[in-house]
Write a protein that holds these residues in place. Structure first.
Motif, PDB file in Angstrom:
ATOM      1  N   GLU A  41       0.830  -1.208   0.000  1.00  0.00           N
ATOM      2  CA  GLU A  41       0.000   0.000   0.000  1.00  0.00           C
ATOM      3  C   GLU A  41       0.862   1.253   0.000  1.00  0.00           C
ATOM      4  O   GLU A  41       0.560   2.223  -0.686  1.00  0.00           O
ATOM      5  CB  GLU A  41      -0.916   0.005   1.227  1.00  0.00           C
ATOM      6  N   PHE A  42       1.923   1.227   0.817  1.00  0.00           N
ATOM      7  CA  PHE A  42       2.768   2.413   0.937  1.00  0.00           C
ATOM      8  C   PHE A  42       3.409   2.777  -0.390  1.00  0.00           C
ATOM      9  O   PHE A  42       3.385   3.946  -0.807  1.00  0.00           O
ATOM     10  CB  PHE A  42       3.849   2.169   1.990  1.00  0.00           C
ATOM     11  N   TYR A  43       3.977   1.791  -1.075  1.00  0.00           N
ATOM     12  CA  TYR A  43       4.660   2.074  -2.332  1.00  0.00           C
ATOM     13  C   TYR A  43       3.684   2.324  -3.483  1.00  0.00           C
ATOM     14  O   TYR A  43       4.019   3.009  -4.450  1.00  0.00           O
ATOM     15  CB  TYR A  43       5.604   0.924  -2.698  1.00  0.00           C
ATOM     16  N   ALA A  44       2.467   1.774  -3.388  1.00  0.00           N
ATOM     17  CA  ALA A  44       1.472   1.999  -4.440  1.00  0.00           C
ATOM     18  C   ALA A  44       1.021   3.449  -4.453  1.00  0.00           C
ATOM     19  O   ALA A  44       0.931   4.082  -5.507  1.00  0.00           O
ATOM     20  CB  ALA A  44       0.277   1.063  -4.249  1.00  0.00           C
ATOM     21  N   ASN A  45       0.731   3.997  -3.262  1.00  0.00           N
ATOM     22  CA  ASN A  45       0.301   5.400  -3.161  1.00  0.00           C
ATOM     23  C   ASN A  45       0.475   5.839  -1.708  1.00  0.00           C
ATOM     24  O   ASN A  45      -0.341   5.487  -0.855  1.00  0.00           O
ATOM     25  CB  ASN A  45      -1.150   5.554  -3.607  1.00  0.00           C
ATOM     26  N   ILE A  46       1.522   6.598  -1.462  1.00  0.00           N
ATOM     27  CA  ILE A  46       1.815   6.981  -0.076  1.00  0.00           C
ATOM     28  C   ILE A  46       0.776   7.940   0.486  1.00  0.00           C
ATOM     29  O   ILE A  46       0.683   8.107   1.705  1.00  0.00           O
ATOM     30  CB  ILE A  46       3.221   7.606   0.045  1.00  0.00           C
ATOM     31  N   TRP A  47      -0.018   8.585  -0.374  1.00  0.00           N
ATOM     32  CA  TRP A  47      -1.009   9.557   0.101  1.00  0.00           C
ATOM     33  C   TRP A  47      -2.376   8.931   0.325  1.00  0.00           C
ATOM     34  O   TRP A  47      -3.258   9.567   0.898  1.00  0.00           O
ATOM     35  CB  TRP A  47      -1.146  10.707  -0.891  1.00  0.00           C
ATOM     36  N   ALA A  48      -2.567   7.698  -0.130  1.00  0.00           N
ATOM     37  CA  ALA A  48      -3.885   7.058  -0.030  1.00  0.00           C
ATOM     38  C   ALA A  48      -4.165   6.614   1.408  1.00  0.00           C
ATOM     39  O   ALA A  48      -3.250   6.404   2.204  1.00  0.00           O
ATOM     40  CB  ALA A  48      -3.958   5.856  -0.975  1.00  0.00           C
ATOM     41  N   LEU A  49      -5.450   6.480   1.710  1.00  0.00           N
ATOM     42  CA  LEU A  49      -5.856   5.958   3.006  1.00  0.00           C
ATOM     43  C   LEU A  49      -5.557   4.458   3.073  1.00  0.00           C
ATOM     44  O   LEU A  49      -5.571   3.780   2.036  1.00  0.00           O
ATOM     45  CB  LEU A  49      -7.345   6.198   3.243  1.00  0.00           C
ATOM     46  N   PRO A  50      -5.276   3.920   4.256  1.00  0.00           N
ATOM     47  CA  PRO A  50      -5.031   2.470   4.365  1.00  0.00           C
ATOM     48  C   PRO A  50      -6.277   1.673   4.022  1.00  0.00           C
ATOM     49  O   PRO A  50      -7.395   2.085   4.327  1.00  0.00           O
ATOM     50  CB  PRO A  50      -4.621   2.294   5.830  1.00  0.00           C
ATOM     51  N   GLU A  51      -6.084   0.525   3.378  1.00  0.00           N
ATOM     52  CA  GLU A  51      -7.212  -0.319   3.007  1.00  0.00           C
ATOM     53  C   GLU A  51      -7.902  -0.884   4.242  1.00  0.00           C
ATOM     54  O   GLU A  51      -9.120  -1.068   4.261  1.00  0.00           O
ATOM     55  CB  GLU A  51      -6.724  -1.462   2.106  1.00  0.00           C
TER      56      GLU A  51
END
Length: 279
Positions: A41-51
């Motif tokens: 998740e972190f490397y996919a989009n560091i600004w996105a909310l956690p799944e």
């Protein structure tokens, strides 16, 4: 016209304060959100909310990363350092402010000059003293004693300003009744000291809890008694790519400072203004 200009000024100040608040709060929010992510998740989009909320990051950081052990070390260092600092600072500040000691003002000026000096300028001589005394091999001592020395000047200055606001008539009446200086301190002064002591505790706790340079220097040859600030560096070495666990550890370091401020903010704000009016 003046009213319009005043209204515009108020809104400019409000917008500025909101921007500053967002800048200050954003790193904490980012760390909290990241602490519930995994690496994908972190490397996919560091600004996105956690799944989902991965609470196990905190458990792994606390156990595998030894954050619990580091936290206990930091708590011990902070409690001892702050306790000794407050006791000695109260006695020294009261003496300088109310006992008519010759050269008291000069001493306070010297304390202010010491306080202005950057901590980094004292690192080398301090390290030489601690090394010559053999304290580097004594658990906690190499950190606690210098911390006390660094915190005392500022704490004495704050408390001495507070003592100057206490009416001298109050102290004189206690002396007339036969009270000793220690009795006056214990029964009259100490009950009035919640605000300035809280102010000093917040400032000093933040310094001890997050100090890195001196702690790292004095623990280069040690693996025990490491505080949280050093523990995070070691944590990074062990989990250099586990960003969720690392930010979870960071949150566990930051949260106690926020909790302390929340519970002491009333006294903290009152303490900041305690020296504004002289008695």
């Amino acid at each position: 016209m003046n009213t319009k200009k005043s209204s515009v000024s108020v809104w400019v100040i409000r917008v500025f304060l909101i921007i500053m608040a967002v800048i200050s709060i954003f790193p904490l929010v980012f760390a909290i959100l990241t602490s519930f992510k995994n690496n994908q998740e972190f490397y996919a989009n560091i600004w996105a909310l956690p799944e989902k909320l991965r609470v196990e990051n905190y458990a792994n950081a606390f156990i595998a990363g030894k954050v619990g052990e580091y936290a206990l070390n930091s708590i011990f260092i902070a409690v001892v350092s702050l306790s000794v600092t407050i006791v000695f600072a109260v006695l020294a500040a009261y003496a300088l402010a109310r006992l008519k000691i010759k050269g008291a003002e000069l001493i306070l000026v010297m304390l202010i000059l010491i306080q202005v000096l950057p901590t980094e300028s004292l690192i080398i001589p301090e390290y030489m003293i601690v090394s010559r005394l053999g304290l580097l091999n004594v658990k906690y001592a190499a950190m606690i004693l210098p911390y006390i020395g660094w915190m005392l000047p500022g704490t004495i200055i704050i408390l001495s300003n507070f003592f100057k606001t206490i009416p001298m008539e109050l102290i004189e009446s206690a002396r007339i009744d036969g009270a000793t200086e220690m009795t006056t301190m214990r029964k009259i002064i100490v009950p009035l000291m919640k605000a300035p002591v809280a102010t000093c505790l917040v400032f000093d706790f933040c310094f001890v809890w997050g100090e890195l340079m001196w702690a790292q220097l004095t623990t280069l040859s040690r693996t025990d008694g490491l505080p949280l600030s050093i523990g995070l560096l070691n944590f990074k070495g062990m989990y250099s790519t586990e960003w969720g666990q690392m930010t979870a550890a960071i949150c566990m370091v930051i949260v106690p400072m926020y909790i302390l401020f929340i519970f002491t903010q009333k006294y903290f704000i009152a303490g900041l203004t305690a020296g504004g009016v002289k008695g």
